[in-house]
Design a protein around this motif. Structure first.
Motif, short mmCIF file in Angstrom:
data_model
loop_
_atom_site.label_atom_id
_atom_site.label_comp_id
_atom_site.label_asym_id
_atom_site.label_seq_id
_atom_site.Cartn_x
_atom_site.Cartn_y
_atom_site.Cartn_z
N GLU A 64 69.05 -6.98 44.24
CA GLU A 64 68.23 -7.08 45.29
C GLU A 64 67.97 -8.67 45.96
O GLU A 64 68.23 -8.58 47.01
N ASN A 65 67.93 -9.42 44.88
CA ASN A 65 67.50 -10.98 45.53
C ASN A 65 68.91 -11.32 45.99
O ASN A 65 69.01 -12.17 47.16
N HIS A 66 70.03 -11.08 45.35
CA HIS A 66 71.37 -11.63 45.83
C HIS A 66 71.65 -10.93 47.09
O HIS A 66 72.26 -11.56 48.04
N LYS A 67 71.37 -9.62 47.41
CA LYS A 67 71.65 -9.17 48.63
C LYS A 67 70.85 -9.65 49.82
O LYS A 67 71.29 -9.80 51.07
N GLU A 68 69.65 -9.81 49.56
CA GLU A 68 68.96 -10.62 50.46
C GLU A 68 69.25 -11.82 50.92
O GLU A 68 69.49 -12.26 52.14
N VAL A 69 69.89 -12.52 49.86
CA VAL A 69 70.70 -14.00 50.55
C VAL A 69 71.91 -13.61 51.06
O VAL A 69 72.18 -14.23 52.21
N HIS A 70 72.47 -12.60 50.58
CA HIS A 70 73.79 -12.01 51.50
C HIS A 70 73.29 -11.92 52.88
O HIS A 70 73.95 -12.31 54.13
N ASP A 71 72.31 -11.11 53.06
CA ASP A 71 71.60 -10.44 54.46
C ASP A 71 71.33 -11.88 55.27
O ASP A 71 71.63 -11.91 56.35
N ASP A 72 70.71 -12.85 54.73
CA ASP A 72 70.08 -14.09 55.25
C ASP A 72 71.44 -14.82 55.93
O ASP A 72 71.57 -15.28 57.05
N LEU A 73 72.32 -14.92 55.11
CA LEU A 73 73.50 -15.88 55.42
C LEU A 73 74.42 -15.15 56.44
O LEU A 73 74.85 -15.62 57.56
N THR A 74 74.24 -13.71 56.64
CA THR A 74 75.20 -12.87 57.71
C THR A 74 74.65 -13.07 58.85
O THR A 74 75.03 -13.31 59.98
#
Length: 89
Positions: free
Chosen positions: A45-55
């Motif tokens: 979940e945390n890693h996905k949030e980082v991905h979403d933010d970078l995207t």
């Protein structure tokens, strides 16, 4: 993208490269998230949030560039490089 800026490629070529970079990034993140989810990775979940933010940031840059509100500067290239190195890994 960095090389196209250094060599003075025109904006249309930089746009193509930026589009390809973002497409690759989205594909990479989706593949990684699928692997994390499939293996039960505890930080998913945390890693996905980082991905979403970078995207989101990358798409905002892409939109600004397409609308002639931004150029590909060395500052922007440095930001993208640091964001990917620090936030993703």
């Amino acid at each position: 993208l960095h090389q196209s800026v250094i060599s003075g490629e025109d904006k249309s070529m930089q746009s193509v490269i930026l589009d390809d970079l973002i497409d690759y990034t989205v594909e990479h993140f989706a593949t990684e998230e699928k692997m994390f989810k499939g293996t039960g990775y505890p930080g998913y979940e945390n890693h996905k949030e980082v991905h979403d933010d970078l995207t989101r940031q990358a798409v905002n840059i892409q939109n600004e560039f397409r609308n002639d509100n931004a150029t590909i500067s060395f500052d922007l290239l440095d930001f993208l490089n640091e964001a990917l190195k620090q936030k993703h890994f």
